[in-house]
Design a protein around this motif. Sequence first.
Motif, PDB file in Angstrom:
ATOM      1  N   GLY A  73      73.358  70.433  80.550  1.00  0.00           N
ATOM      2  CA  GLY A  73      72.552  69.241  80.328  1.00  0.00           C
ATOM      3  C   GLY A  73      72.504  68.831  78.861  1.00  0.00           C
ATOM      4  N   GLN A  74      72.298  67.530  78.630  1.00  0.00           N
ATOM      5  CA  GLN A  74      72.201  66.994  77.274  1.00  0.00           C
ATOM      6  C   GLN A  74      70.745  66.635  76.972  1.00  0.00           C
ATOM      7  OE1 GLN A  74      74.961  66.941  75.225  1.00  0.00           O
ATOM      8  NE2 GLN A  74      75.864  68.058  76.953  1.00  0.00           N
ATOM      9  N   ASP A  75      69.862  67.564  77.192  1.00  0.00           N
ATOM     10  CA  ASP A  75      68.438  67.354  76.984  1.00  0.00           C
ATOM     11  C   ASP A  75      67.890  68.509  76.149  1.00  0.00           C
ATOM     12  OD1 ASP A  75      67.096  69.464  79.076  1.00  0.00           O
ATOM     13  OD2 ASP A  75      68.990  68.656  79.828  1.00  0.00           O
ATOM     14  N   PRO A  76      66.688  68.357  75.567  1.00  0.00           N
ATOM     15  CA  PRO A  76      66.160  69.412  74.687  1.00  0.00           C
ATOM     16  C   PRO A  76      66.030  70.774  75.340  1.00  0.00           C
ATOM     17  CG  PRO A  76      64.961  67.369  74.335  1.00  0.00           C
ATOM     18  CD  PRO A  76      65.859  67.137  75.522  1.00  0.00           C
ATOM     19  N   GLN A  77      65.601  70.835  76.613  1.00  0.00           N
ATOM     20  CA  GLN A  77      65.444  72.139  77.255  1.00  0.00           C
ATOM     21  C   GLN A  77      66.787  72.831  77.457  1.00  0.00           C
ATOM     22  OE1 GLN A  77      62.662  70.889  80.571  1.00  0.00           O
ATOM     23  NE2 GLN A  77      61.773  72.875  80.085  1.00  0.00           N
ATOM     24  N   SER A  78      67.793  72.086  77.903  1.00  0.00           N
ATOM     25  CA  SER A  78      69.128  72.678  78.087  1.00  0.00           C
ATOM     26  C   SER A  78      69.681  73.172  76.756  1.00  0.00           C
ATOM     27  CB  SER A  78      70.080  71.657  78.709  1.00  0.00           C
ATOM     28  OG  SER A  78      69.679  71.299  80.007  1.00  0.00           O
ATOM     29  N   ALA A  79      69.554  72.349  75.708  1.00  0.00           N
ATOM     30  CA  ALA A  79      70.058  72.742  74.385  1.00  0.00           C
ATOM     31  C   ALA A  79      69.312  73.971  73.870  1.00  0.00           C
ATOM     32  CB  ALA A  79      69.903  71.583  73.411  1.00  0.00           C
ATOM     33  N   THR A  80      68.006  74.015  74.108  1.00  0.00           N
ATOM     34  CA  THR A  80      67.202  75.156  73.651  1.00  0.00           C
ATOM     35  C   THR A  80      67.653  76.444  74.311  1.00  0.00           C
ATOM     36  OG1 THR A  80      65.247  73.840  73.113  1.00  0.00           O
ATOM     37  CG2 THR A  80      64.888  76.152  73.705  1.00  0.00           C
ATOM     38  N   TRP A  81      67.799  76.433  75.628  1.00  0.00           N
ATOM     39  CA  TRP A  81      68.174  77.666  76.318  1.00  0.00           C
ATOM     40  C   TRP A  81      69.626  78.045  76.045  1.00  0.00           C
ATOM     41  CZ3 TRP A  81      65.197  81.304  77.438  1.00  0.00           C
ATOM     42  CH2 TRP A  81      63.875  81.064  77.798  1.00  0.00           C
ATOM     43  N   ARG A  82      70.514  77.050  75.890  1.00  0.00           N
ATOM     44  CA  ARG A  82      71.883  77.365  75.486  1.00  0.00           C
ATOM     45  C   ARG A  82      71.872  78.048  74.127  1.00  0.00           C
ATOM     46  NH1 ARG A  82      73.662  72.529  77.169  1.00  0.00           N
ATOM     47  NH2 ARG A  82      73.949  71.649  75.113  1.00  0.00           N
ATOM     48  N   GLY A  83      71.054  77.515  73.221  1.00  0.00           N
ATOM     49  CA  GLY A  83      70.969  78.094  71.886  1.00  0.00           C
ATOM     50  C   GLY A  83      70.392  79.493  71.890  1.00  0.00           C
TER      51      GLY A  83
END
Length: 407
Positions: A240-250
């Motif tokens: 996903g290209q959303d803050p939660q997806s980016a956060t968990w990917r990070g």
Amino acid sequence: MAIRRDALAARREALGFTQETLAQELGVELSTTGRWERGTLTPQPWRRPDLAKLLKVSLDELDILLNPPQTTTTGRSSATRREVMVDAALLTGVIAADHMLGTHSEEPLRQQATLVSASAGVTDLHRKYQAARYGDVARRLPEVNAAVDALVAGGPARQRREALGLQCSVAIVAAKLATKAGDGEAGWAAAERAREAAESAEDTFGLAAAAYQRACALLRAGDSENAEQIAVSAAAGLRGQDPQSATWRGALTLISSVIAARRNDFAAARERLDHADELARWLGADDNIGWTAFGPTNVLIHRTSVAVALNDPRGTLATAEQLDITALPVGLNGRQAQFHLDSAWAHAQLVEDPQAVIHLLETERVAPELVRANPNARSLIEDLLARERRRDVPALRGLALRTGVAA
């Protein structure tokens, strides 16, 4: 005088919203949601149905969140105002039910927990864990866990999915606590409970959180190969290209970078750190989505941890010099303590004992429970004691006594 609405903030955090993302959903300015929580502004009546829907509460429950009780105290209290308000939020669901039914009951929380009260309880556990108040978490965990399990087993069917989400979240706290205590087996069992609840709830980010804790538990148990596989696979599955997806990917990428460093794969560790840094910069702030504390500062903290794992004290200190630890959100004492522990290790490796002790004292100041229980901290104090020069490091002996390293 404005009264802070900490229960409202706790509810927002429990559902994964930042002040910014909640403002975006409601179509209001970012400053507006912050003022609601500080108590300097109250949502207009026409805003409240949408706000209640996003927070998954009734209008009656929202009214209680917006009108917290005003507490007066005399003398010095051991609890902060925020803690008092969050604890008060545990009762909001019960109070709302009593208002609607015209009744009053004094049954224990676990017997009459609602989604709102249980959510506030889980939020309180996560907040206390991040503040490194592990004893408080251990004491409170059974009660909150029982309340959540009761909701899953006997709560309203229409709320079952969110109740399962809470069950996943409280299991995540249990996994963190067990792993922190060095019990990888118990950490794995709790992380598996989180995974099962997340699967039942069809909760993508709950599954990511469970994967992170499964990796941590395996790493604690010495199975770095499977830990790395779980972390890398889970990160790759979040597209996903959303803050939660980016956060968990990070967050998953950061734990995999530490694992790579522990097997001396500098190239993989650096590549993953750089990828996490890109995600953090895209987010643009040190936020705390999903209780990850993921952001630019957290990436730098992990760069220091990677340098420690690679046995590079000078690299550790070079990275530490770039860190503004005060940029982390308030309450992340555990993350601050990790920074000071890594810095203390680096100075000790370079036989800079006074600087090492200063960082150990800072670790004790922000997270006294951690420095007493952390095996790396205790080992470091033992090493420093073995070559103690009292005139140069007079505070070392007192620290060793307080932590039980010296008798």
